[in-house]
Design a protein around this motif. Structure first.
Motif, PDB file in Angstrom:
ATOM      1  N   TYR A  78      46.860  25.611 -25.891  1.00 55.53           N
ATOM      2  CA  TYR A  78      47.545  26.428 -26.883  1.00 55.53           C
ATOM      3  C   TYR A  78      47.668  25.631 -28.178  1.00 55.53           C
ATOM      4  O   TYR A  78      48.233  24.533 -28.183  1.00 55.53           O
ATOM      5  N   PRO A 114      50.751  34.910 -22.703  1.00 53.55           N
ATOM      6  CA  PRO A 114      51.336  35.165 -24.022  1.00 53.55           C
ATOM      7  C   PRO A 114      52.713  34.523 -24.178  1.00 53.55           C
ATOM      8  O   PRO A 114      53.082  34.097 -25.270  1.00 53.55           O
ATOM      9  N   GLY A 158      52.236  31.053 -25.190  1.00 50.28           N
ATOM     10  CA  GLY A 158      51.826  31.039 -26.585  1.00 50.28           C
ATOM     11  C   GLY A 158      53.025  31.125 -27.522  1.00 50.28           C
ATOM     12  O   GLY A 158      53.113  30.400 -28.505  1.00 50.28           O
ATOM     13  N   ARG A 159      53.951  32.015 -27.195  1.00 54.82           N
ATOM     14  CA  ARG A 159      55.154  32.140 -28.018  1.00 54.82           C
ATOM     15  C   ARG A 159      55.996  30.875 -27.951  1.00 54.82           C
ATOM     16  O   ARG A 159      56.555  30.423 -28.959  1.00 54.82           O
ATOM     17  N   THR A 202      52.202  29.726 -31.123  1.00 56.14           N
ATOM     18  CA  THR A 202      50.851  30.091 -31.537  1.00 56.14           C
ATOM     19  C   THR A 202      50.410  31.373 -30.838  1.00 56.14           C
ATOM     20  O   THR A 202      50.904  31.702 -29.750  1.00 56.14           O
ATOM     21  N   ASP A 203      49.494  32.097 -31.467  1.00 54.98           N
ATOM     22  CA  ASP A 203      48.924  33.280 -30.820  1.00 54.98           C
ATOM     23  C   ASP A 203      47.472  33.030 -30.417  1.00 54.98           C
ATOM     24  O   ASP A 203      46.720  33.973 -30.147  1.00 54.98           O
ATOM     25  N   THR A 204      47.072  31.756 -30.392  1.00 51.30           N
ATOM     26  CA  THR A 204      45.694  31.397 -30.054  1.00 51.30           C
ATOM     27  C   THR A 204      45.679  30.433 -28.877  1.00 51.30           C
ATOM     28  O   THR A 204      46.483  29.505 -28.811  1.00 51.30           O
ATOM     29  N   CYS A 205      44.748  30.673 -27.969  1.00 52.46           N
ATOM     30  CA  CYS A 205      44.601  29.792 -26.814  1.00 52.46           C
ATOM     31  C   CYS A 205      43.111  29.581 -26.545  1.00 52.46           C
ATOM     32  O   CYS A 205      42.319  30.536 -26.565  1.00 52.46           O
ATOM     33  N   THR A 246      42.881  35.464 -28.321  1.00 53.93           N
ATOM     34  CA  THR A 246      43.991  35.843 -29.204  1.00 53.93           C
ATOM     35  C   THR A 246      45.054  36.478 -28.335  1.00 53.93           C
ATOM     36  O   THR A 246      44.781  37.473 -27.637  1.00 53.93           O
ATOM     37  N   LEU A 247      46.250  35.943 -28.368  1.00 55.15           N
ATOM     38  CA  LEU A 247      47.326  36.408 -27.494  1.00 55.15           C
ATOM     39  C   LEU A 247      48.116  37.519 -28.165  1.00 55.15           C
ATOM     40  O   LEU A 247      48.359  37.493 -29.368  1.00 55.15           O
ATOM     41  N   ALA A 248      48.556  38.466 -27.365  1.00 54.69           N
ATOM     42  CA  ALA A 248      49.342  39.584 -27.901  1.00 54.69           C
ATOM     43  C   ALA A 248      50.738  39.109 -28.259  1.00 54.69           C
ATOM     44  O   ALA A 248      51.266  38.194 -27.651  1.00 54.69           O
TER      45      ALA A 248
END
Length: 222
Positions: free
Chosen positions: A7, A92, A95-96, A100-103, A220-222
């Motif tokens: 992440y 997700p 990620g939060r 980040t919203d990217t993994c 791309t994470l929701a």
């Protein structure tokens, strides 16, 4: 070996995927607290023993036993040990938590292990090119440490159960003799993990392992 997930903000994905640049940070960095804008674990690189009833101590002169509301701590040389953290979960929620919203999914984890090992063998200051890697194990501070408190490489791959939801997989290496058995600092304390946090003076190292483009997928994470 299952895939691994890193992440990080999207602006850093090119360095990781195309150039294979892995930012290893010292354990001391990860001991910083969240109020300093770092996902801190004040017990990182430390084996903590804090039984709920208190520590039982024995006076050597009289043999008298007493219970004190203290904890036992064993600490590795946290500025000489470097780690690179991933997870075995694509989530997700993580990620939060990591902001980040990217993994990045490493689809061939065996290839990543081989690249890290090969790169470290070229660094003479890493003794024997030694790399630790594997899933982090989680423990309760109420559990007796047995001989674990004297084994740095064991402590490096363990964290308190407060972080078990991260399901971390990590790589680690050290400078000098930081991984040698008994190369730790121990203390008894009534305030475990109370060292004043700081963002200054934490070593880091960018390990270049070569392109990872063939074994990576960006989500791309929701």
């Amino acid at each position: 070996m299952p895939p691994l997930f890193k992440y990080l903000p999207r602006k850093y994905t090119e360095a990781f995927v195309s150039r294979g640049e892995l930012l290893f940070r010292s354990l001391s960095y990860f001991r910083n607290y969240e109020e300093l804008l770092v996902r801190g674990d004040r017990h990182e690189g430390r084996r903590l023993y804090r039984p709920p009833q208190g520590l039982e101590l024995t006076k050597t002169e009289t043999g008298e036993k007493m219970l004190l509301p203290w904890a036992f701590e064993s600490n590795v040389k946290d500025r000489e040990v470097y780690v690179f953290c991933l997870s075995v979960d694509l989530s997700p929620e993580l990620g939060r938590e990591f902001g980040t919203d990217t993994c990045i999914e490493v689809t061939d984890a065996v290839a990543l292990v081989a690249k890290v090992r090969s790169a470290l063998k070229l660094r003479r200051w890493v003794r024997q090119g030694r790399v630790l890697h594997g899933r982090v194990e989680y423990y309760s501070p109420e559990q007796e440490p047995q001989a674990e408190w004297a084994v740095p490489e064991r402590m490096i791959m363990r964290k308190t159960h407060d972080y078990q939801h991260q399901r971390e997989y990590r790589f680690a290496f050290a400078r000098g003799n930081a991984l040698e058995v008994n190369n730790v600092e121990t203390l008894l304390t009534s305030t475990p993990g109370s060292v004043q946090p700081t963002l200054e003076g934490h070593p880091e190292y960018v390990l270049k392992v070569g392109s990872l483009a063939k074994v990576c997928r960006i989500h791309t994470l929701a």
